[in-house]
Design a protein around this motif. Structure first.
Motif, PDB file in Angstrom:
ATOM      1  N   LEU A  32       0.803  -1.224   0.000  1.00  0.00           N
ATOM      2  CA  LEU A  32       0.000   0.000   0.000  1.00  0.00           C
ATOM      3  C   LEU A  32       0.832   1.268   0.000  1.00  0.00           C
ATOM      4  CD1 LEU A  32      -2.516  -0.810   2.883  1.00  0.00           C
ATOM      5  CD2 LEU A  32      -3.093  -0.700   0.463  1.00  0.00           C
ATOM      6  N   ILE A  33       0.243   2.327  -0.546  1.00  0.00           N
ATOM      7  CA  ILE A  33       0.686   3.686  -0.287  1.00  0.00           C
ATOM      8  C   ILE A  33      -0.527   4.441   0.268  1.00  0.00           C
ATOM      9  CG2 ILE A  33       1.432   5.875  -1.300  1.00  0.00           C
ATOM     10  CD1 ILE A  33       2.978   4.352  -3.390  1.00  0.00           C
ATOM     11  N   VAL A  34      -0.333   5.135   1.374  1.00  0.00           N
ATOM     12  CA  VAL A  34      -1.371   6.005   1.931  1.00  0.00           C
ATOM     13  C   VAL A  34      -0.855   7.432   1.801  1.00  0.00           C
ATOM     14  CG1 VAL A  34      -2.815   6.526   3.923  1.00  0.00           C
ATOM     15  CG2 VAL A  34      -1.962   4.193   3.600  1.00  0.00           C
ATOM     16  N   GLY A  44       1.342  10.833 -11.198  1.00  0.00           N
ATOM     17  CA  GLY A  44       2.499  11.399 -10.521  1.00  0.00           C
ATOM     18  C   GLY A  44       3.268  10.361  -9.722  1.00  0.00           C
ATOM     19  N   LEU A  45       2.533   9.497  -9.013  1.00  0.00           N
ATOM     20  CA  LEU A  45       3.192   8.450  -8.231  1.00  0.00           C
ATOM     21  C   LEU A  45       3.888   7.435  -9.141  1.00  0.00           C
ATOM     22  CD1 LEU A  45       0.602   7.800  -5.368  1.00  0.00           C
ATOM     23  CD2 LEU A  45       2.865   8.844  -5.157  1.00  0.00           C
ATOM     24  N   ARG A  46       3.267   7.144 -10.279  1.00  0.00           N
ATOM     25  CA  ARG A  46       3.923   6.220 -11.229  1.00  0.00           C
ATOM     26  C   ARG A  46       5.216   6.818 -11.762  1.00  0.00           C
ATOM     27  NH1 ARG A  46      -1.755   4.807 -14.239  1.00  0.00           N
ATOM     28  NH2 ARG A  46      -2.436   3.115 -12.831  1.00  0.00           N
ATOM     29  N   ALA A  47       5.212   8.140 -11.955  1.00  0.00           N
ATOM     30  CA  ALA A  47       6.441   8.800 -12.415  1.00  0.00           C
ATOM     31  C   ALA A  47       7.512   8.779 -11.324  1.00  0.00           C
ATOM     32  CB  ALA A  47       6.133  10.238 -12.830  1.00  0.00           C
ATOM     33  N   LEU A  48       7.083   8.904 -10.073  1.00  0.00           N
ATOM     34  CA  LEU A  48       8.022   8.863  -8.955  1.00  0.00           C
ATOM     35  C   LEU A  48       8.504   7.445  -8.650  1.00  0.00           C
ATOM     36  CD1 LEU A  48       6.241  11.356  -6.507  1.00  0.00           C
ATOM     37  CD2 LEU A  48       8.429  11.740  -7.663  1.00  0.00           C
ATOM     38  N   ARG A  49       7.707   6.453  -9.054  1.00  0.00           N
ATOM     39  CA  ARG A  49       8.042   5.043  -8.818  1.00  0.00           C
ATOM     40  C   ARG A  49       8.107   4.301 -10.153  1.00  0.00           C
ATOM     41  NH1 ARG A  49       8.218   7.105  -4.514  1.00  0.00           N
ATOM     42  NH2 ARG A  49       7.419   6.438  -2.483  1.00  0.00           N
ATOM     43  N   PRO A  50       9.073   4.655 -11.029  1.00  0.00           N
ATOM     44  CA  PRO A  50       9.105   4.077 -12.386  1.00  0.00           C
ATOM     45  C   PRO A  50       9.290   2.563 -12.406  1.00  0.00           C
ATOM     46  CG  PRO A  50      11.137   5.273 -11.908  1.00  0.00           C
ATOM     47  CD  PRO A  50      10.198   5.587 -10.799  1.00  0.00           C
ATOM     48  N   ASN A  51       9.832   1.993 -11.338  1.00  0.00           N
ATOM     49  CA  ASN A  51      10.049   0.544 -11.308  1.00  0.00           C
ATOM     50  C   ASN A  51       8.887  -0.226 -10.682  1.00  0.00           C
ATOM     51  OD1 ASN A  51      12.644   0.797 -12.463  1.00  0.00           O
ATOM     52  ND2 ASN A  51      13.501   1.339 -10.465  1.00  0.00           N
TER      53      ASN A  51
END
Length: 315
Positions: free
Chosen positions: A100-102, A124-131
């Motif tokens: 999870l991310i909260v 935005g979160l997908r860009a921050l977590r590319p892997n």
């Protein structure tokens, strides 16, 4: 995008990935590949499942073998998300583990892109977590509502939390600053809500006998000269439910450009708060891995905190 699809890819479906449609799986896996291209390669039979063709609606099974054809992508465009400008999302994360991310979603940012927006929280979160191979919204908040938002990092966690939502096992608590003095004896609003779409695609919800049964429970948190801070607990999960139920009760939420009161909003803006005063303050659910009940609370942003604490005598 940094993903490289110019070579044949072989994928074995894990237990965590089974059960989803192949088109949805490819859209999430092949980030940066246009949906039109994904449906084209499916339609032409270029995607093979266990050496055979598969329709877009095919549901994947554990140990299915996928063969994806090489795809040439255009070079990244100028509108690719600049991660240096979305560091505030990283700072807004309240909790993160392998499931999870909260996040404490800021007011004014949508949960996902679309309707003229280049990106939202999830992009935005997908860009921050590319892997990260999987990041999906568990539920939604209106663009102008701030507060607790859940993102699943595994499909199994998403399924588990969606089941909890369906079974009313997720408790959500909101705080809302409303116009006038909320009656002490008014503990709930039950009013059916009907979703209407106006010209231009704008969505407006209204109380109507044609609508779906809806209920929100309320409790007074603080009283001010011209307003009340209430706790709102939605029993059902309709679009704009708390906002419309507050309006129906005669106490619209401050800063609500769809269901608000213009004079009240003007007063609140004069105090330096130009946002919707609705905040998802707390969420409680069963953690999909541990099976234990967990609770997360999100603090107010600076504008709401300043209004309710430092300028409360003027509200």
């Amino acid at each position: 995008m940094t993903n490289n699809f110019d070579k044949v890819q072989l994928i074995t479906i894990s237990e965590d990935e089974q059960g989803q449609r192949i088109d949805n799986f490819l859209i999430r896996t092949m980030k940066g590949v246009p949906k039109s291209k994904i449906y084209r390669i499916l339609r032409k039979g270029e995607v093979r499942v266990n050496k055979g063709r598969a329709k877009p609606e095919y549901k994947l099974k554990t140990n299915d073998e996928l063969r994806l054809p090489p795809i040439r992508l255009e070079p990244p465009g100028l509108n690719e998300i600049d991660t240096s400008k979305i560091g505030y999302l990283e700072a807004a994360i309240l909790f993160e583990d392998e499931r999870l991310i909260v996040i404490n979603k800021p007011s004014g940012i949508a949960v996902h892109g679309g309707s003229g927006l280049s990106f939202g929280v999830i992009e935005g979160l997908r860009a921050l977590r590319p892997n990260a191979s999987f990041l999906e919204l568990v539920h939604r908040l209106d663009r102008d509502t701030s507060g607790v938002l859940l993102i699943a990092k595994k499909r199994s966690a998403l399924r588990n939390l969606h089941e909890q939502l369906r079974n009313n096992q997720v408790d959500k608590i909101y705080h809302a600053l409303v116009k006038g003095q909320w009656p002490e004896k008014r503990h709930k609003v039950k009013a059916p809500l009907f979703k209407n779409t106006l010209q231009g695609g704008e969505r407006v919800v209204q109380v109507s006998e044609e609508g779906k049964p809806s209920e929100t429970q309320f409790r007074i948190l603080a009283s001010f000269q011209h307003a009340t801070l209430v706790e709102a607990k939605p029993i059902t999960g309709r679009t704009h439910q708390i906002r419309v139920h507050c309006l129906h009760a005669g106490h619209p939420i401050a800063g609500d450009d769809k269901y608000g009161d213009a004079d009240f909003d003007k007063h609140i803006k004069s105090l330096g708060c130009n946002r919707l005063c609705l905040h998802a303050a707390q969420i409680r659910f069963v953690h999909p891995k541990t099976g234990e009940q967990v609770k997360f609370s999100a603090p107010y942003d600076d504008k709401l905190h300043e209004l309710l604490e430092e300028k409360k005598d003027a509200i």
